[in-house]
Design an enzyme around this catalytic site. Structure first.
Site, short mmCIF file in Angstrom:
data_model
loop_
_atom_site.label_atom_id
_atom_site.label_comp_id
_atom_site.label_asym_id
_atom_site.label_seq_id
_atom_site.Cartn_x
_atom_site.Cartn_y
_atom_site.Cartn_z
CG ASP A 45 -3.73 34.40 -33.68
OD1 ASP A 45 -3.91 34.16 -34.89
OD2 ASP A 45 -2.63 34.50 -33.14
CG ASP A 48 -2.28 -0.62 0.92
OD1 ASP A 48 -2.45 -1.10 -0.21
OD2 ASP A 48 -3.14 -0.64 1.80
N GLY A 82 -6.63 21.55 -33.82
CA GLY A 82 -7.92 21.13 -34.33
C GLY A 82 -8.18 21.65 -35.72
CG MET A 83 -8.54 25.95 -36.50
SD MET A 83 -9.91 26.29 -37.58
CE MET A 83 -9.18 27.63 -38.53
#
EC number: 1.3.7.7
Lengths: 456, 516
Positions: B303, B36, B438-439
């Site tokens: 931007d 543990d 993403g773009m």
């Protein structure tokens, strides 16, 4: 005079000690991480608390993201206080697992909590098995009793009981043709059936199997097999042999419950170990091994580039995975000096051949016998490391970085559990691991003995 | 019973150990079975800690089950007392010890008599609280213990410092970017002319806890840990506290304004030249927003204009998820389709905070629910934990990690605060990088999809027998640079497959169509 004699005698006997057991190791439930990968049609259900789950999630890192075939049955307060019915709860979860994954077997891993609240897993499993129509194997891999790799031992011991029995011919065959076939089969194979136990990656399984084939030995099965449905048949005439030092419970189960005959051999780690392993199997099965001498020599030749790096260097095993004795024996053969060999648990009967080989190796290399410390105490060990200043400490991840910061070179012991280290061909991998920190030291030129603040 | 694969917050004892091992010279002893102690592994590996983690285990094994711990726990405490000479030993129960129901308090009482160090039992129930709640509770418990001890010994330091000063509560080990945040907070306070009295628990000494009341007020940067302590100190010493997380421009401004109010209320109390001592941070805030934080300008720049109304999903601990939701919406004009947290114990506060900022709220600690929500919403970017990062990978959605649970990558060596004005810069980068990725992906889709499955040639452009017409080349040059190589390869692959040797514009569009 007598003092000298005594010293000499001491030098030639392995010393076994036992400390407080306050050491760092992984919880045995970690075995699910490699066993679920090994047994492709299995599902591992760990019945425990958040503590267990958090350990698996953190210790096994990214593996958790690959939709593993294991899960936690997380016990909640109502389970602990028996407000909920264990059987009904487990049935609900197992039904869901059956629906989602349809495995051939569900392995229940009992934990500390199930031990303490005395949950009768072994009693419930057969009942649920009958209701669900799916096999349930129970293994108690808990931190109250076991350390790290011993988890696999408990699972395999439980699985051994599920292996089919070798069919014993009851009546004389009436058909001559069949009889001939049987005879033919007997002629083809010169030895009684052999089953090996211990979970290894499939490539290593094939390698070791081929190695024995070369000696004319057929391997009739492995425990565990790649699929649960292919578990090997066991019985009185079957010989069994372990490939890992931590499988003493499994060995015992195979002998007592399945009446198998155990071949007690050193473990196939390092070329010396692999050779001794094969020789012992051959000896028991009445086969004269061939070509092993050259085979071993060749492997050692392949290791020549590593040996100068480690010869004469000292190692300290803090101990956490039970591979320590075998690794120490191999490293001594490589020319290293082992100061201390910590080990969580030592079954002197199961490891008898390995211990003998270790003694023999020390004598042949004329080095001091390592001190073998069962259930070590990490705090005392760190004091000894400070005194001895070994060239390499093999230890768990909890202590690696702090030791490195104090100028002590370390290697994580866990890597030996997950790397392929068995057989002739993998000897190189062991040395690759052992020498890596030493090679790093040779390359890095940052000149600091210690990277911690001195104690005021 | 609950079927679980993964959890956001760890078990209670982890929280206790995180607090204990953050203090200097405090040793924690866990009453637990073998194995543990993986907390030591986490601390040593994730934090790359150089020192031995001051946590040992008093091991519960078969013998303990049979006979009880008896002398074992007491022996372990007194042994550590002699070996390490800690100021405090904290006995930590675990899930195992909590069902054994041994009288640990009794062990503590006995050990106290024999050891030089203070000994206390962490008062947390494994089955009722999680890691974060336990950490909050333990911090308060330790502070209370030392305040009361000082009261008894009559050496409690209640005279306020001459200059305004503050305690920072809740910076601790394995916290998400905590070290960097602490440095940033100190800088900020320093610039406001406020000295830092004590930082706890990280790097603090329990012997200094009696000095806590010297500070004028307290700061609780994170909602999860430190609040209980702040409330206790308020009750006990009428110390005000700031519980606004200075994450993002607006919240940092609110944070400073709150400090301003507190300082002003305190000085008028003391009636010391009331008029001259009025604190006003207007100018400072303005300066910081214009010249130090680039985030305000970024929010204005084109931007960020491109990010307007893009869909995002936020999930994490309460502090970070709330702050991030507010930043995305109010500072960047991004639409948060869903904001969620796994801090179920703080659900009301969370709902209250994000109300009006997002379309829906998700409160759960089940990662599959979070995954399903993301799959349903299909956001352009995710801001979540390591788990959401993985979900993003599977769904091809970029993800910025904003909250624990974390990974070794979230313990960067470089300076990466999330709080304060430098923090706003880091967050702006994180958000922008997530969306541009993403773009980029999106553009790839438009012009021919991913080619990660089949790589035909190793080099980026191929010297092949294929012949590009002038028009096609001109068309190719119009495609944004960063995807041009891939488009070219995709088109050539298509041409090769269809045995076309002359690539015209027609072929290019046929390739695009075939690939989509």
């Amino acid at each position: 005079m007598s003092q000298v004699v005594q010293n000499l005698e001491e030098k030639n006997i392995l010393k076994f000690e036992c400390e407080t057991g306050n050491y760092h190791t992984f919880c045995p439930i970690s075995c699910v991480s490699w066993l679920y990968q090994k047994i492709e049609d299995s599902f591992f259900l760990v019945i425990g608390t958040k503590t267990c789950g958090y350990f698996l999630q953190n210790a096994l890192g990214v593996m958790i993201f690959a939709e593993p075939r294991y899960a936690m049955a997380e016990l909640e307060e109502a389970d602990i206080s028996a407000q909920l019915n264990d059987f009904k709860e487990l049935k609900r979860l197992c039904l869901q697992i059956k629906k989602d994954r349809n495995p051939s077997v569900i392995v229940w891993i009992g934990t500390c909590t199930t031990e303490i609240i005395k949950m009768d897993l072994e009693g419930m499993a057969p009942r649920l098995e009958a209701e669900l129509g799916i096999q349930i194997v129970v293994a108690r891999a808990n931190g109250l009793d076991y350390a790290f790799t011993q988890g696999e031992d408990t699972v395999l011991a439980a699985m051994a009981a599920r292996c089919p029995d070798t069919t014993v011919p009851t009546a004389l065959p009436s058909d001559l043709k069949d009889n001939e076939k049987n005879n033919l089969a007997k002629i083809e194979r010169k030895h009684p059936p052999l089953v090996l136990f211990g979970s290894l990656p499939n490539t290593v399984v094939n390698m070791l199997t081929l190695e024995l084939n070369k000696q004319g030995i057929t391997v009739d099965g492995w425990l565990p097999s790649q699929r649960y449905t292919d578990l090997p048949a066991l019985g009185e005439e079957v010989y069994v042999c372990g490939v890992n030092p931590f499988l003493s419970r499994t060995a015992m189960t195979l002998m007592r419950r399945k009446k198998c005959k155990l071949i007690n051999a050193p473990f196939p780690i390092g070329p010396d170990g692999t050779r001794a392993w094969i020789e012992k199997i051959c000896e028991v099965l009445g086969i004269i091994p061939t070509g092993l001498d050259e085979r071993e020599k060749k492997v050692w030749q392949g290791l020549e580039s590593y040996l100068p790096l480690i010869q004469g260097k000292s190692v300290f095993f803090m101990g956490d995975n039970l591979l320590e004795i075998s690794l120490a024996r191999f490293l001594i053969r490589c020319g290293m000096i082992v100061y201390e060999c910590g080990v969580p648990y030592l079954d002197k009967r199961y490891q008898a051949s390995e211990i003998l080989l270790l003694e023999k190796t020390c004598k042949e290399k004329n080095v001091i016998m390592p001190r073998i410390v069962e259930k070590p105490d990490n705090y005392y060990q760190v004091q000894r490391i400070r005194e001895l200043q070994p060239d390499l400490v093999i230890t768990g991840m909890a202590l690696s970085n702090p030791l490195e910061a104090r100028g002590i070179t370390t290697k994580w012991s866990v890597e030996f559990t997950f790397a392929q280290i068995h057989g002739f061909a993998n000897s190189k991998d062991v040395l690759e691991l052992v020498t890596r920190p030493l090679r790093r030291n040779m390359l890095q030129k940052i000149n600091t003995k210690s990277l911690v603040k001195p104690i005021k | 019973m609950k079927l679980a694969y993964w959890m956001y917050a760890g078990p209670a004892h982890i929280g206790t150990l995180r607090v204990a091992s953050s203090f200097k010279n405090v040793h924690a002893i866990m009453h637990a079975p073998l194995g543990d102690d993986y907390f030591n592994v986490m601390r040593s590996m994730l934090e790359r800690e150089r020192d031995f983690t001051p946590v040992t285990t008093s091991i519960v094994d078969r013998h303990v089950l049979a006979r009880g711990s008896q002398e074992k726990v007491v022996e372990n405490i007194t042994r550590k007392d002699k070996e390490e000479l800690p100021d405090l030993i904290l006995l930590t129960p675990t899930c195992t010890s909590s069902i054994l129901q041994e009288d640990l308090q009794n062990f503590v009482n006995r050990a106290t008599m024999e050891s030089k160090s203070d000994v206390i039992l962490a008062d947390v129930n494994h089955y009722r609280v999680n890691e974060l709640q336990a950490a909050d509770r333990t911090l308060e418990q330790i502070v209370r213990f030392y305040v009361e001890k000082a009261k008894k010994q009559n050496n409690l330091n209640t005279t306020k410092t001459e200059k305004p000063s503050v305690n920072i509560l809740g910076i601790f080990t394995l916290g998400f970017h905590n070290q960097h945040d602490c440095r940033e907070l100190k800088t900020l306070l320093n610039q406001l002319g406020i000295t830092v009295n004590e930082v706890i628990p990280e790097g603090g000494s329990v012997l200094n806890l009696k000095n806590l009341p010297k500070a004028w007020f307290n700061i609780v940067p994170y909602r999860e840990v430190g609040l209980m302590t702040a409330v206790y100190l308020e009750k006990e010493f009428e110390m005000p506290y700031v519980d606004i997380t200075p994450m993002g421009i607006i919240q940092t401004e609110n944070f400073i304004r709150k400090i301003e109010t507190i300082l002003n209320s305190l000085t008028t109390h003391s009636e010391e030249q009331a008029s001259s001592k009025i604190y006003n941070f207007d100018k400072y805030i303005e300066q910081q927003i214009i010249y130090v934080s680039q985030a305000a300008w970024f929010a204005r720049s084109i931007d960020c204009q491109n990010l307007t109304n893009k869909k995002a999903v936020v999930f994490g601990d309460a502090t970070h998820a709330v702050a991030m939701t507010k930043i995305l919406v109010s500072e960047m004009g991004i639409r948060v389709a869903c904001a969620g947290t796994y801090c179920q114990h703080d659900a009301d506060w969370f709902r209250d905070q994000v109300w009006g900022f997002c379309d829906e709220v998700l409160i759960t600690d089940d990662h599959t629910q979070v995954g399903d929500m993301i799959a349903r919403i299909e956001p352009s970017a995710i801001f979540g934990t390591q788990m959401e990062r993985h979900v993003g990978k599977r769904l091809d959605i970029p993800c910025g990690v904003i909250s624990a649970p974390v990974h070794i990558q979230n313990f960067p060596l470089g300076y990466r605060p999330f709080l304060g004005f430098e923090g706003t810069n880091q967050i702006a980068d994180l958000v922008y990088n997530s969306f541009t990725l993403g773009m980029e992906d999106h553009l790839l889709e438009i012009f021919g999809g991913h080619d990660s499955k089949e790589v035909i040639t190793k080099s980026l452009s191929t010297d092949s027998e294929l012949n590009w017409t002038g028009e096609a080349l001109a068309e190719l040059s119009k495609i944004p640079g960063f995807v041009r190589g891939k488009i070219k390869r995709n088109t050539e692959k298509f041409a090769r497959q269809n045995k076309i040797s002359n690539i015209s514009i027609d072929v290019m569009y046929a390739a695009k169509e075939a690939n989509s």
